[in-house]
Design an enzyme around this catalytic site. Sequence first.
Site, PDB file in Angstrom:
ATOM      1  N   GLY A  16     -72.336-151.087  17.540  1.00 21.91           N
ATOM      2  CA  GLY A  16     -72.182-151.619  16.033  1.00 21.91           C
ATOM      3  C   GLY A  16     -71.388-152.601  15.429  1.00 21.91           C
ATOM      4  O   GLY A  16     -71.076-152.832  14.433  1.00 21.91           O
ATOM      5  N   THR A  17     -70.745-153.572  16.268  1.00 17.96           N
ATOM      6  CA  THR A  17     -70.048-154.552  15.860  1.00 17.96           C
ATOM      7  C   THR A  17     -70.703-155.727  15.193  1.00 17.96           C
ATOM      8  O   THR A  17     -70.171-156.239  14.191  1.00 17.96           O
ATOM      9  CB  THR A  17     -69.317-155.399  17.166  1.00 17.96           C
ATOM     10  OG1 THR A  17     -70.248-156.118  17.798  1.00 17.96           O
ATOM     11  CG2 THR A  17     -68.489-154.470  17.895  1.00 17.96           C
ATOM     12  N   ASN A  18     -72.003-155.874  15.589  1.00 18.97           N
ATOM     13  CA  ASN A  18     -72.799-156.747  14.526  1.00 18.97           C
ATOM     14  C   ASN A  18     -73.055-156.087  13.383  1.00 18.97           C
ATOM     15  O   ASN A  18     -73.082-156.738  12.408  1.00 18.97           O
ATOM     16  CB  ASN A  18     -73.977-157.123  15.511  1.00 18.97           C
ATOM     17  CG  ASN A  18     -73.694-158.287  16.327  1.00 18.97           C
ATOM     18  OD1 ASN A  18     -73.356-159.585  15.991  1.00 18.97           O
ATOM     19  ND2 ASN A  18     -74.117-157.865  17.686  1.00 18.97           N
ATOM     20  N   MET A  91     -81.790-150.918  21.410  1.00 17.26           N
ATOM     21  CA  MET A  91     -82.488-150.966  22.658  1.00 17.26           C
ATOM     22  C   MET A  91     -83.666-150.213  22.650  1.00 17.26           C
ATOM     23  O   MET A  91     -83.999-149.520  23.597  1.00 17.26           O
ATOM     24  CB  MET A  91     -81.333-150.360  23.685  1.00 17.26           C
ATOM     25  CG  MET A  91     -80.276-151.583  23.861  1.00 17.26           C
ATOM     26  SD  MET A  91     -80.480-153.142  24.260  1.00 17.26           S
ATOM     27  CE  MET A  91     -79.023-153.754  24.450  1.00 17.26           C
ATOM     28  N   LYS A  92     -84.537-150.589  21.745  1.00 16.67           N
ATOM     29  CA  LYS A  92     -86.092-149.730  21.744  1.00 16.67           C
ATOM     30  C   LYS A  92     -86.780-150.978  21.475  1.00 16.67           C
ATOM     31  O   LYS A  92     -86.553-151.863  20.499  1.00 16.67           O
ATOM     32  CB  LYS A  92     -85.927-148.760  20.844  1.00 16.67           C
ATOM     33  CG  LYS A  92     -87.181-148.046  21.199  1.00 16.67           C
ATOM     34  CD  LYS A  92     -86.897-146.528  20.552  1.00 16.67           C
ATOM     35  CE  LYS A  92     -88.128-145.814  20.519  1.00 16.67           C
ATOM     36  NZ  LYS A  92     -88.626-145.468  22.159  1.00 16.67           N
ATOM     37  N   LEU A  94     -89.902-152.391  19.681  1.00 21.27           N
ATOM     38  CA  LEU A  94     -90.979-151.929  18.304  1.00 21.27           C
ATOM     39  C   LEU A  94     -92.309-152.263  18.705  1.00 21.27           C
ATOM     40  O   LEU A  94     -92.539-153.283  19.134  1.00 21.27           O
ATOM     41  CB  LEU A  94     -90.276-152.705  17.104  1.00 21.27           C
ATOM     42  CG  LEU A  94     -89.116-152.279  16.693  1.00 21.27           C
ATOM     43  CD1 LEU A  94     -88.522-153.262  15.444  1.00 21.27           C
ATOM     44  CD2 LEU A  94     -89.044-150.855  16.233  1.00 21.27           C
ATOM     45  N   ASN A 108     -83.600-160.524  15.406  1.00 21.95           N
ATOM     46  CA  ASN A 108     -82.956-159.781  16.657  1.00 21.95           C
ATOM     47  C   ASN A 108     -81.867-161.028  17.089  1.00 21.95           C
ATOM     48  O   ASN A 108     -81.914-161.989  17.250  1.00 21.95           O
ATOM     49  CB  ASN A 108     -83.805-159.580  17.717  1.00 21.95           C
ATOM     50  CG  ASN A 108     -83.197-159.068  18.870  1.00 21.95           C
ATOM     51  OD1 ASN A 108     -82.142-157.959  18.591  1.00 21.95           O
ATOM     52  ND2 ASN A 108     -83.206-159.340  20.251  1.00 21.95           N
ATOM     53  N   HIS A 110     -79.542-161.653  20.597  1.00 19.32           N
ATOM     54  CA  HIS A 110     -79.709-161.437  21.774  1.00 19.32           C
ATOM     55  C   HIS A 110     -78.415-162.233  22.649  1.00 19.32           C
ATOM     56  O   HIS A 110     -78.211-163.314  22.383  1.00 19.32           O
ATOM     57  CB  HIS A 110     -80.820-161.947  22.252  1.00 19.32           C
ATOM     58  CG  HIS A 110     -81.166-161.530  24.016  1.00 19.32           C
ATOM     59  ND1 HIS A 110     -81.546-160.321  24.453  1.00 19.32           N
ATOM     60  CD2 HIS A 110     -81.091-162.590  25.127  1.00 19.32           C
ATOM     61  CE1 HIS A 110     -81.429-160.495  25.637  1.00 19.32           C
ATOM     62  NE2 HIS A 110     -81.274-161.749  25.933  1.00 19.32           N
TER      63      HIS A 110
END
Length: 189
Positions: A16-18, A91-92, A94, A108, A110
Amino acid sequence: MIKEKVNIAVFISGRGTNLKALILRSNKKTCNYKIAYVISNKKNAAGLKIAKKNKIITKVISQSFLKIEQKKLAKILINKNIKFICLAGFMKILSPYFLNFFKNKIINIHPSLLPKYKGLNTHKRALEAKEKFSGCTIHYVSKKLDSGKIIAKKKVKIFKKDTLKKLEKRVLKEENKLYPLVLEKLVRS
Ligand code: GAR
């Protein structure tokens, strides 16, 4: 001073750094967005603690995330007046069903210069290919993995003596700077 901040949901799976960078920015009076909801597909994701510490509502979704659960979540997000969804290490994939509820509203980040190195192990692959640059990309989420329209990129130099750890750290630092700036811009437009 912004009177009414736009509600954002952040989807995470890990550290969770972002998410933290997005929250820190949102705490500024001049920031036009607010993180109103954090969703994780991992109940032990460290990012959930960051959210709770900042008094943000959290929700853990199931691994299967079947249609009925997706519909429920979409309804919750719509009721909470969520205007954008930010994937931050989520990491899923949608499903198109969920994406349809938020057309062009899901973005997102990346850790590569897309369209290069979609998917996993981006830094390892960039190092192995002896790339001179890596970086990060923010893009709209589409049905195809890491393939939606690109919104912003930040280049990061790769040095000869770079290790995986060093490169990851350098790129992550730029991710954490870029994401809040891009989100603010998107909310404004
Ligand atoms: C970040 O490097 C992000 O770009 C990457 O996961 C990390 C999450 O870190 N996302 C992807 O690889 C998505 N394809 P964080 O949990 O510290 O924000």
